[in-house]
Design a protein around this motif. Sequence first.
Motif, mmCIF file in Angstrom:
data_model
loop_
_atom_site.group_PDB
_atom_site.id
_atom_site.type_symbol
_atom_site.label_atom_id
_atom_site.label_comp_id
_atom_site.label_asym_id
_atom_site.label_seq_id
_atom_site.Cartn_x
_atom_site.Cartn_y
_atom_site.Cartn_z
ATOM 1 N N GLY A 98 100.265 67.952 3.479
ATOM 2 C CA GLY A 98 100.775 67.902 4.840
ATOM 3 C C GLY A 98 101.770 66.776 5.039
ATOM 4 N N SER A 99 101.514 65.642 4.403
ATOM 5 C CA SER A 99 102.406 64.492 4.532
ATOM 6 C C SER A 99 103.771 64.775 3.910
ATOM 7 C CB SER A 99 101.776 63.257 3.875
ATOM 8 O OG SER A 99 100.574 62.901 4.535
ATOM 9 N N VAL A 100 103.774 65.470 2.773
ATOM 10 C CA VAL A 100 105.043 65.861 2.162
ATOM 11 C C VAL A 100 105.736 66.900 3.030
ATOM 12 C CG1 VAL A 100 106.126 67.023 0.196
ATOM 13 C CG2 VAL A 100 104.335 65.322 -0.199
ATOM 14 N N ALA A 101 104.980 67.896 3.473
ATOM 15 C CA ALA A 101 105.557 69.009 4.234
ATOM 16 C C ALA A 101 106.200 68.552 5.538
ATOM 17 C CB ALA A 101 104.485 70.056 4.517
ATOM 18 N N SER A 127 109.131 77.545 4.983
ATOM 19 C CA SER A 127 107.911 78.075 4.376
ATOM 20 C C SER A 127 106.967 76.964 3.926
ATOM 21 C CB SER A 127 108.253 78.964 3.175
ATOM 22 O OG SER A 127 108.902 78.217 2.159
ATOM 23 N N LYS A 128 107.517 75.781 3.634
ATOM 24 C CA LYS A 128 106.690 74.654 3.192
ATOM 25 C C LYS A 128 106.312 73.745 4.354
ATOM 26 C CE LYS A 128 108.317 74.600 -1.592
ATOM 27 N NZ LYS A 128 109.014 75.894 -1.502
ATOM 28 N N ARG A 129 107.196 73.626 5.339
ATOM 29 C CA ARG A 129 106.903 72.776 6.498
ATOM 30 C C ARG A 129 105.671 73.261 7.269
ATOM 31 N NH1 ARG A 129 110.374 69.305 9.057
ATOM 32 N NH2 ARG A 129 109.763 70.172 11.074
ATOM 33 N N LYS A 130 105.382 74.554 7.172
ATOM 34 C CA LYS A 130 104.235 75.110 7.906
ATOM 35 C C LYS A 130 102.915 74.501 7.453
ATOM 36 C CE LYS A 130 103.604 79.007 4.713
ATOM 37 N NZ LYS A 130 103.676 80.478 4.539
ATOM 38 N N PHE A 131 102.898 73.976 6.223
ATOM 39 C CA PHE A 131 101.661 73.398 5.719
ATOM 40 C C PHE A 131 101.255 72.144 6.485
ATOM 41 C CE2 PHE A 131 102.895 75.759 1.809
ATOM 42 C CZ PHE A 131 101.739 76.523 1.690
ATOM 43 N N ALA A 132 102.217 71.446 7.078
ATOM 44 C CA ALA A 132 101.887 70.235 7.820
ATOM 45 C C ALA A 132 100.924 70.555 8.961
ATOM 46 C CB ALA A 132 103.157 69.580 8.348
ATOM 47 N N GLU A 133 101.297 71.540 9.781
ATOM 48 C CA GLU A 133 100.443 71.928 10.904
ATOM 49 C C GLU A 133 99.094 72.438 10.419
ATOM 50 O OE1 GLU A 133 100.499 75.124 14.604
ATOM 51 O OE2 GLU A 133 102.374 74.450 13.710
ATOM 52 N N GLU A 136 95.384 70.197 10.789
ATOM 53 C CA GLU A 136 94.389 70.911 11.598
ATOM 54 C C GLU A 136 93.111 71.115 10.798
ATOM 55 O OE1 GLU A 136 92.695 72.637 14.763
ATOM 56 O OE2 GLU A 136 94.860 72.302 14.885
ATOM 57 N N SER A 137 93.247 71.476 9.539
ATOM 58 C CA SER A 137 92.098 71.717 8.671
ATOM 59 C C SER A 137 91.278 70.441 8.461
ATOM 60 C CB SER A 137 92.570 72.259 7.317
ATOM 61 O OG SER A 137 91.484 72.438 6.432
ATOM 62 N N ILE A 138 91.958 69.316 8.286
ATOM 63 C CA ILE A 138 91.248 68.041 8.094
ATOM 64 C C ILE A 138 90.455 67.673 9.345
ATOM 65 C CG2 ILE A 138 91.548 65.556 7.760
ATOM 66 C CD1 ILE A 138 93.990 66.250 5.996
ATOM 67 N N ILE A 139 91.057 67.857 10.510
ATOM 68 C CA ILE A 139 90.365 67.546 11.762
ATOM 69 C C ILE A 139 89.138 68.435 11.927
ATOM 70 C CG2 ILE A 139 90.564 67.640 14.283
ATOM 71 C CD1 ILE A 139 93.521 66.780 13.919
ATOM 72 N N THR A 140 89.274 69.701 11.593
ATOM 73 C CA THR A 140 88.134 70.621 11.687
ATOM 74 C C THR A 140 86.996 70.164 10.786
ATOM 75 O OG1 THR A 140 89.562 72.518 12.202
ATOM 76 C CG2 THR A 140 87.368 73.003 11.319
ATOM 77 N N LYS A 141 87.310 69.803 9.553
ATOM 78 C CA LYS A 141 86.276 69.351 8.612
ATOM 79 C C LYS A 141 85.660 68.031 9.070
ATOM 80 C CE LYS A 141 88.262 71.555 4.469
ATOM 81 N NZ LYS A 141 89.642 71.863 4.898
ATOM 82 N N GLN A 142 86.483 67.163 9.643
ATOM 83 C CA GLN A 142 85.977 65.883 10.138
ATOM 84 C C GLN A 142 85.020 66.093 11.306
ATOM 85 O OE1 GLN A 142 86.351 63.128 8.680
ATOM 86 N NE2 GLN A 142 85.867 61.503 10.124
ATOM 87 N N ASN A 143 85.316 67.066 12.154
ATOM 88 C CA ASN A 143 84.426 67.370 13.273
ATOM 89 C C ASN A 143 83.088 67.914 12.789
ATOM 90 O OD1 ASN A 143 86.327 66.578 15.163
ATOM 91 N ND2 ASN A 143 87.145 68.629 15.468
ATOM 92 N N GLU A 144 83.110 68.582 11.641
ATOM 93 C CA GLU A 144 81.877 69.131 11.072
ATOM 94 C C GLU A 144 81.072 68.076 10.315
ATOM 95 O OE1 GLU A 144 83.422 72.247 8.666
ATOM 96 O OE2 GLU A 144 83.751 73.625 10.348
ATOM 97 N N ASP A 145 81.771 67.088 9.747
ATOM 98 C CA ASP A 145 81.109 66.039 8.969
ATOM 99 C C ASP A 145 81.918 64.748 9.124
ATOM 100 O OD1 ASP A 145 79.988 64.309 7.154
ATOM 101 O OD2 ASP A 145 80.117 65.646 5.436
#
Length: 255
Positions: free
Chosen positions: A165-168, A177-183, A187-196
């Motif tokens: 995400g930091s590169v993207a 097509s690569k910039r989309k990975f940032a969003e 988002e995925s990290i925040i979701t996992k952090q909310n779970e654990d």
Amino acid sequence: MKHKLITLIITAMTFTQNLPAQQLSFSKVKAFEHQLDDVMEIIDTTELKVKLKEVELQFQQAPNELNQVRLGLIYHETALNLTFFSKTAYKGYAQKSYDQLSELFNSSTTNRELMPYIASYRASALALIGAETKKLKLLGQAFTLFKEAVDRYATVSYLPEFLRGSVAENLPWFFMSKRKFAERDFESIITKQNEDATYANWKVMSFTYWAWAKQHLGRKYRTTALAYLNQAIALDPNYKAGRKQAESLRLRFLK
């Protein structure tokens, strides 16, 4: 018989590198994080220069596996924060990082719980080489390595998605097509952090909350973005992570 033996060796090496995250020990991965944290995400260039000399000396005195990982990571941070602001002194550190981490990545004896760090930073180092040498094909190869790291290790480590995400997020607009990975990745990290709550540390989450807000500038995201920016600021009282950028973006939202 010789050919069969070679095949078995290659298979064993591939298995070690491709070991799925569910077979890794989360506690051991986190234990390594504590031993590597001081060489990751260093934004103070004065501190970085001191740490670079320290880690190089450590590796010279004790060239073990962990110290080699530390060396690969501090070379990455040097490339990221010093190479592009120096005409000569810090050129080539992305390649140094990639070489050190590739040696570990390709070794059948590398501790498997170190692989999330090695694979993620190796991919990021390749992206930095591409930027330094202006070879776009290396960027494509880096994102292939990122995908492999995310597929294998994202459930036990924030690093594959955080670094991708930091590169993207820093790519020019025409890399759509690569910039989309940032969003997606933040988002995925925040979701996992909310779970654990132990998934990622305060420093990473400060950067992540700020990065999410930066990817969501629209009015409909304003409430969530401000909440995340406040968290980014609160997590970083000493300006070691994303606080400075988060404060600037927060003012922009409030205007």
